[in-house]
Design an enzyme around this catalytic site. Structure first.
Site, PDB file in Angstrom:
ATOM      1  NE  ARG A 194      -4.041  -2.004   0.287  1.00  0.00           N
ATOM      2  CZ  ARG A 194      -4.033  -3.283  -0.072  1.00  0.00           C
ATOM      3  NH1 ARG A 194      -2.981  -3.806  -0.673  1.00  0.00           N
ATOM      4  NH2 ARG A 194      -5.095  -4.037   0.129  1.00  0.00           N
ATOM      5  CB  SER A 246      -8.803  -1.753   4.147  1.00  0.00           C
ATOM      6  OG  SER A 246      -9.075  -3.053   3.712  1.00  0.00           O
ATOM      7  CD  GLU A 267      -5.964   0.800   1.869  1.00  0.00           C
ATOM      8  OE1 GLU A 267      -5.749  -0.355   2.287  1.00  0.00           O
ATOM      9  OE2 GLU A 267      -6.798   1.074   0.986  1.00  0.00           O
TER      10      GLU A 267
HETATM   11  P1  FAD Z   1      -8.908   8.440  -5.378  1.00  0.00           P
HETATM   12  O1  FAD Z   1      -9.635   8.070  -4.132  1.00  0.00           O
HETATM   13  O2  FAD Z   1      -9.566   9.371  -6.296  1.00  0.00           O
HETATM   14  O3  FAD Z   1      -7.465   8.994  -4.996  1.00  0.00           O
HETATM   15  C1  FAD Z   1      -6.651   8.319  -4.067  1.00  0.00           C
HETATM   16  C2  FAD Z   1      -5.319   9.056  -3.933  1.00  0.00           C
HETATM   17  O4  FAD Z   1      -4.595   8.995  -5.155  1.00  0.00           O
HETATM   18  C3  FAD Z   1      -5.491  10.556  -3.648  1.00  0.00           C
HETATM   19  O5  FAD Z   1      -4.421  10.959  -2.836  1.00  0.00           O
HETATM   20  C4  FAD Z   1      -5.388  11.183  -5.030  1.00  0.00           C
HETATM   21  O6  FAD Z   1      -4.944  12.520  -4.986  1.00  0.00           O
HETATM   22  C5  FAD Z   1      -4.363  10.293  -5.692  1.00  0.00           C
HETATM   23  N1  FAD Z   1      -4.574  10.165  -7.149  1.00  0.00           N
HETATM   24  C6  FAD Z   1      -5.660   9.671  -7.770  1.00  0.00           C
HETATM   25  N2  FAD Z   1      -5.473   9.640  -9.097  1.00  0.00           N
HETATM   26  C7  FAD Z   1      -4.231  10.139  -9.330  1.00  0.00           C
HETATM   27  C8  FAD Z   1      -3.450  10.366 -10.500  1.00  0.00           C
HETATM   28  N3  FAD Z   1      -3.924  10.074 -11.715  1.00  0.00           N
HETATM   29  N4  FAD Z   1      -2.226  10.903 -10.355  1.00  0.00           N
HETATM   30  C9  FAD Z   1      -1.734  11.208  -9.140  1.00  0.00           C
HETATM   31  N5  FAD Z   1      -2.419  11.026  -7.995  1.00  0.00           N
HETATM   32  C10 FAD Z   1      -3.656  10.492  -8.089  1.00  0.00           C
HETATM   33  N6  FAD Z   1      -7.625  -0.904  -2.486  1.00  0.00           N
HETATM   34  C11 FAD Z   1      -6.788  -1.954  -2.598  1.00  0.00           C
HETATM   35  O7  FAD Z   1      -5.570  -1.776  -2.736  1.00  0.00           O
HETATM   36  N7  FAD Z   1      -7.246  -3.229  -2.545  1.00  0.00           N
HETATM   37  C12 FAD Z   1      -8.559  -3.512  -2.401  1.00  0.00           C
HETATM   38  O8  FAD Z   1      -8.934  -4.685  -2.354  1.00  0.00           O
HETATM   39  C13 FAD Z   1      -9.474  -2.426  -2.285  1.00  0.00           C
HETATM   40  N8  FAD Z   1     -10.797  -2.656  -2.112  1.00  0.00           N
HETATM   41  C14 FAD Z   1     -11.652  -1.606  -1.990  1.00  0.00           C
HETATM   42  C15 FAD Z   1     -13.022  -1.874  -1.824  1.00  0.00           C
HETATM   43  C16 FAD Z   1     -13.949  -0.843  -1.719  1.00  0.00           C
HETATM   44  C17 FAD Z   1     -15.418  -1.163  -1.558  1.00  0.00           C
HETATM   45  C18 FAD Z   1     -13.483   0.501  -1.794  1.00  0.00           C
HETATM   46  C19 FAD Z   1     -14.472   1.626  -1.719  1.00  0.00           C
HETATM   47  C20 FAD Z   1     -12.129   0.776  -1.942  1.00  0.00           C
HETATM   48  C21 FAD Z   1     -11.198  -0.280  -2.036  1.00  0.00           C
HETATM   49  N9  FAD Z   1      -9.813  -0.056  -2.187  1.00  0.00           N
HETATM   50  C22 FAD Z   1      -8.955  -1.108  -2.337  1.00  0.00           C
HETATM   51  C23 FAD Z   1      -9.275   1.320  -2.175  1.00  0.00           C
HETATM   52  C24 FAD Z   1      -9.352   2.024  -3.540  1.00  0.00           C
HETATM   53  O9  FAD Z   1     -10.263   1.403  -4.384  1.00  0.00           O
HETATM   54  C25 FAD Z   1      -7.994   2.070  -4.239  1.00  0.00           C
HETATM   55  O10 FAD Z   1      -7.054   2.733  -3.434  1.00  0.00           O
HETATM   56  C26 FAD Z   1      -8.062   2.765  -5.595  1.00  0.00           C
HETATM   57  O11 FAD Z   1      -6.844   2.611  -6.282  1.00  0.00           O
HETATM   58  C27 FAD Z   1      -8.372   4.257  -5.469  1.00  0.00           C
HETATM   59  O12 FAD Z   1      -8.656   4.748  -6.755  1.00  0.00           O
HETATM   60  P2  FAD Z   1      -9.411   6.125  -6.970  1.00  0.00           P
HETATM   61  O13 FAD Z   1      -9.331   6.443  -8.422  1.00  0.00           O
HETATM   62  O14 FAD Z   1     -10.774   6.071  -6.405  1.00  0.00           O
HETATM   63  O15 FAD Z   1      -8.489   7.099  -6.137  1.00  0.00           O
HETATM   64  N1  EPU Z   2     -10.762 -10.449  10.256  1.00  0.00           N
HETATM   65  C1  EPU Z   2     -11.505 -10.534  11.419  1.00  0.00           C
HETATM   66  N2  EPU Z   2     -12.601  -9.734  11.551  1.00  0.00           N
HETATM   67  C2  EPU Z   2     -12.992  -8.878  10.588  1.00  0.00           C
HETATM   68  C3  EPU Z   2     -12.239  -8.776   9.397  1.00  0.00           C
HETATM   69  C4  EPU Z   2     -11.116  -9.576   9.258  1.00  0.00           C
HETATM   70  O1  EPU Z   2     -11.178 -11.296  12.323  1.00  0.00           O
HETATM   71  O2  EPU Z   2     -14.012  -8.198  10.796  1.00  0.00           O
HETATM   72  C5  EPU Z   2      -9.556 -11.284  10.098  1.00  0.00           C
HETATM   73  C6  EPU Z   2      -9.831 -12.726   9.750  1.00  0.00           C
HETATM   74  O3  EPU Z   2      -8.878 -13.493  10.433  1.00  0.00           O
HETATM   75  C7  EPU Z   2      -9.514 -12.804   8.281  1.00  0.00           C
HETATM   76  C8  EPU Z   2      -8.398 -11.788   8.162  1.00  0.00           C
HETATM   77  O4  EPU Z   2      -8.745 -10.782   9.103  1.00  0.00           O
HETATM   78  O5  EPU Z   2      -9.113 -14.082   7.913  1.00  0.00           O
HETATM   79  C9  EPU Z   2      -8.224 -11.181   6.793  1.00  0.00           C
HETATM   80  O6  EPU Z   2      -9.456 -10.622   6.350  1.00  0.00           O
HETATM   81  P1  EPU Z   2      -9.758 -10.366   4.809  1.00  0.00           P
HETATM   82  O7  EPU Z   2      -9.409 -11.587   4.009  1.00  0.00           O
HETATM   83  O8  EPU Z   2     -11.126  -9.826   4.698  1.00  0.00           O
HETATM   84  O9  EPU Z   2      -8.689  -9.296   4.408  1.00  0.00           O
HETATM   85  P2  EPU Z   2      -8.175  -7.954   5.108  1.00  0.00           P
HETATM   86  O10 EPU Z   2      -6.823  -8.229   5.659  1.00  0.00           O
HETATM   87  O11 EPU Z   2      -9.196  -7.445   6.069  1.00  0.00           O
HETATM   88  C10 EPU Z   2      -6.975  -7.117   2.985  1.00  0.00           C
HETATM   89  C11 EPU Z   2      -6.873  -5.831   2.240  1.00  0.00           C
HETATM   90  C12 EPU Z   2      -8.074  -5.652   1.327  1.00  0.00           C
HETATM   91  C13 EPU Z   2      -8.101  -6.813   0.332  1.00  0.00           C
HETATM   92  C14 EPU Z   2      -8.204  -8.119   1.124  1.00  0.00           C
HETATM   93  C15 EPU Z   2      -8.093  -9.329   0.219  1.00  0.00           C
HETATM   94  C16 EPU Z   2      -5.566  -4.299   3.558  1.00  0.00           C
HETATM   95  C17 EPU Z   2      -5.574  -3.103   4.429  1.00  0.00           C
HETATM   96  N3  EPU Z   2      -6.752  -4.723   3.146  1.00  0.00           N
HETATM   97  O12 EPU Z   2      -8.096  -6.999   3.850  1.00  0.00           O
HETATM   98  O13 EPU Z   2      -7.917  -4.443   0.608  1.00  0.00           O
HETATM   99  O14 EPU Z   2      -9.196  -6.707  -0.542  1.00  0.00           O
HETATM  100  O15 EPU Z   2      -7.102  -8.200   2.071  1.00  0.00           O
HETATM  101  O16 EPU Z   2      -6.789  -9.492  -0.213  1.00  0.00           O
HETATM  102  O17 EPU Z   2      -4.507  -4.831   3.250  1.00  0.00           O
HETATM  103  C18 EPU Z   2      -8.369  -2.095   0.697  1.00  0.00           C
HETATM  104  O18 EPU Z   2      -7.154  -1.933   0.685  1.00  0.00           O
HETATM  105  O19 EPU Z   2      -9.186  -1.145   0.690  1.00  0.00           O
HETATM  106  C19 EPU Z   2      -8.906  -3.468   0.712  1.00  0.00           C
HETATM  107  C20 EPU Z   2     -10.203  -3.741   0.772  1.00  0.00           C
END
Ligand code: FAD
Ligand code: EPU
Length: 345
Positions: free
Chosen positions: A167, A242, A341
Site C-alpha cells: 500500500r 479498508s 490507508e
Molecule cells: P482516489 O480516491 O480518487 O485517490 C486516491 C489518492 O490517489 C489521492 O491521494 C489522489 O490525490 C491520488 N490520485 C488519484 N489519481 C491520481 C493520478 N492520476 N495521479 C496522481 N495522484 C492520483 N484498495 C486496494 O488496494 N485493494 C482492495 O482490495 C481495495 N478494495 C476496496 C473496496 C472498496 C469497496 C473501496 C471503496 C475501496 C477499495 N480499495 C482497495 C481502495 C481504492 O479502491 C484504491 O485505493 C483505488 O486505487 C483508489 O482509486 P481512486 O481512483 O478512487 O483514487
Molecule cells: N478479520 C476478522 N474480523 C474482521 C475482518 C477480518 O477477524 O471483521 C480477520 C480474519 O482473520 C480474516 C483476516 O482478518 O481471515 C483477513 O481478512 P480479509 O481476508 O477480509 O482481508 P483484510 O486483511 O481485512 C486485505 C486488504 C483488502 C483486500 C483483502 C483481500 C488491507 C488493508 N486490506 O483486507 O484491501 O481486498 O485483504 O486481499 O490490506 C483495501 O485496501 O481497501 C482493501 C479492501
C-alpha cells in the site's frame, strides 16, 4: 479548454458520499487539458487535489483549492512479445480499474484477475500499489506516464523508480503531490498462470464448483464472489474499503501477543508478521458499531471490521473521530499502532 467550475459539491465524487465543496473543480481528458488547467492563475495559486474515483479519500472539510478530476480514457495493446508470451497493455489513467481487468480478460490476457472489482481508476492504482487476494499492481507493472505539476513535463517511471511496497509508493512519500499519473502500462500474460495461493480463493473456487486448474475468468468470478459477500457496495453504503493498513509487528511482539490471545492470526512477512487489523478491531469490540442519531449515521461494517461506513448524515470529521478512537483502543489493548490507508483530507 476544460471548464473551471467553482464551489462544486464533491458528494458524487467520493465513495464515502460526503458532501463537501471544492473551491475550484475541473475535469481533464488528456495530458494537454491537464497542462492547460495547471497553467490557469487560479489553479496555479491553489492547492491541488487530483481525483480519480474518490474511493480512497476521506474529506473532513471543504477543499479550499482546485480538485482536478482525471478522465483520461484509452485501453490498447501496444506490444506483443512472442519470446515470453506477454503483451503490454496501456491504459489511460482515468479508465475504471475493473474495466481494465475485464478488457484484459476479454483479450485473453491474465495477471489482473485477482484484482477484480477494486473500485477507482487506473491512475490511482500505482499510488498505493493496490492489492488483493495474493496479487499486487507491481506484479504486472511495467511503467507509468506522469505529468509533473510544477513544469507540465511528461515523465516515465519504471517499477524500480516507483518505490512500491505494501500500500505504498514514492508518489505517497518523496514525490507526494508532485506528479499526475496519466497512463499506466502493464505486462500481462498470454498463457494463464493462475495464482490461487490465497486460502479464501481456493475455498470459493470449490464452492463455485470449479475443479481442476481454474481459468483467469474463474479466478475473477471467485474474487468478485468473495468481495460481494464481504465488502459493502459504495453505491449502497458509503465507504472507502479498508480504512487502515494491516500492521506489521516483530516476531517477538507477535509471540507475546499470541500467548495472550491464542486466536490471533498472523502472516509471515520479511522482518516480522503481518496481523489483520480487522481481527484487532473486532476483538476490541467495534465491529457492527453504529453511531449518530436514529439508526446511526456512521460506524464499522458488520461483516468487515476494517471498513468504516457512512450511512448518511455524518461528516468526515465524525468518521475521523471514530478512526482515532479505534486507533487508541487497539493501541491500549494490543500495543499495536494502526495507520490509515485512506487519504485523509
Ligand atoms: P482516489 O480516491 O480518487 O485517490 C486516491 C489518492 O490517489 C489521492 O491521494 C489522489 O490525490 C491520488 N490520485 C488519484 N489519481 C491520481 C493520478 N492520476 N495521479 C496522481 N495522484 C492520483 N484498495 C486496494 O488496494 N485493494 C482492495 O482490495 C481495495 N478494495 C476496496 C473496496 C472498496 C469497496 C473501496 C471503496 C475501496 C477499495 N480499495 C482497495 C481502495 C481504492 O479502491 C484504491 O485505493 C483505488 O486505487 C483508489 O482509486 P481512486 O481512483 O478512487 O483514487
Ligand atoms: N478479520 C476478522 N474480523 C474482521 C475482518 C477480518 O477477524 O471483521 C480477520 C480474519 O482473520 C480474516 C483476516 O482478518 O481471515 C483477513 O481478512 P480479509 O481476508 O477480509 O482481508 P483484510 O486483511 O481485512 C486485505 C486488504 C483488502 C483486500 C483483502 C483481500 C488491507 C488493508 N486490506 O483486507 O484491501 O481486498 O485483504 O486481499 O490490506 C483495501 O485496501 O481497501 C482493501 C479492501
Amino acid at each position: 479548454m476544460p471548464l473551471l467550475e467553482q464551489h462544486v459539491s464533491l458528494r458524487p465524487y467520493n465513495t464515502f458520499g460526503l458532501d463537501v465543496r471544492a473551491r475550484y473543480f475541473a475535469r481533464f481528458g488528456s495530458a494537454d487539458e491537464l497542462r492547460a488547467l495547471l497553467a490557469l492563475p487560479e489553479v496555479q495559486a491553489a492547492d491541488k487535489l487530483i481525483l480519480g474515483g474518490g474511493s480512497n479519500v476521506l474529506f473532513t472539510q471543504d477543499f479550499a483549492g482546485a480538485v482536478l478530476k482525471n478522465e483520461i480514457r484509452g485501453l490498447e495493446i501496444i506490444a506483443e512479445d512472442g519470446g515470453d508470451d506477454t503483451a503490454l497493455v496501456r491504459a489511460g489513467a482515468g479508465e475504471g480499474w475493473h474495466g481494465l481487468v475485464e478488457y484484459a480478460l476479454g483479450q485473453g490476457l491474465s495477471g489482473l484477475e485477482n484484482l477484480s472489482l477494486i473500485p477507482g481508476t487506473v491512475g490511482a492504482a500505482p499510488l498505493q500499489n493496490i492489492g488483493a487476494y495474493g496479487a499486487e499492481l507491481r506484479d504486472t507493472f511495467e511503467r507509468l506516464e506522469a505529468v509533473e505539476i510544477a513544469t507540465g513535463a511528461l515523465r516515465s517511471f519504471g517499477a524500480a523508480e516507483c518505490g512500491f511496497g505494501y500500500r505504498e509508493s514514492v508518489f505517497k512519500n518523496a514525490l507526494k503531490n508532485r506528479f499526475v499519473v496519466t497512463a499506466v502500462v502493464l505486462r500481462l500474460h498470454r498463457r494463464a498462470r493462475p495464482n490461487v495461493q490465497y486460502g479464501a480463493l481456493q475455498d470459493t473456487l470449490a464452492e463455485l464448483g470449479i475443479t481442476g486448474e481454474p481459468t483467469p475468468h474463474d479466478v475473477s468470478r471467485a474474487v468478485v464472489h468473495i468481495r460481494r459477500s464481504k465488502l459493502p457496495d459504495p453505491a449502497e453504503t458509503g465507504n472507502a474499503g479498508s480504512f487502515f493498513k494491516n500492521p506489521e509487528v516483530s516476531q517477538r511482539k507477535f509471540d507475546e501477543l499470541k500467548a495472550q490471545h491464542p486466536g490471533l492470526p498472523g502472516y509471515p512477512v520479511p522482518g516480522g508478521v503481518k496481523v489483520p487489523a480487522g481481527w484487532l478491531i473486532e476483538q476490541a469490540g467495534w465491529k457492527g458499531l453504529r453511531r449518530g442519531p436514529g439508526a446511526g449515521t456512521h460506524g464499522v461494517h458488520e461483516r468487515q471490521a476494517l471498513v468504516l461506513v457512512h450511512h448518511g448524515g455524518a461528516t468526515g470529521q465524525d468518521l475521523r473521530q471514530l478512526a482515532e478512537e479505534i486507533i487508541q483502543s487497539v493501541r491500549q489493548q494490543f500495543g499495536i499502532e494502526l495507520h490509515p490507508e485512506v487519504n485523509i483530507l
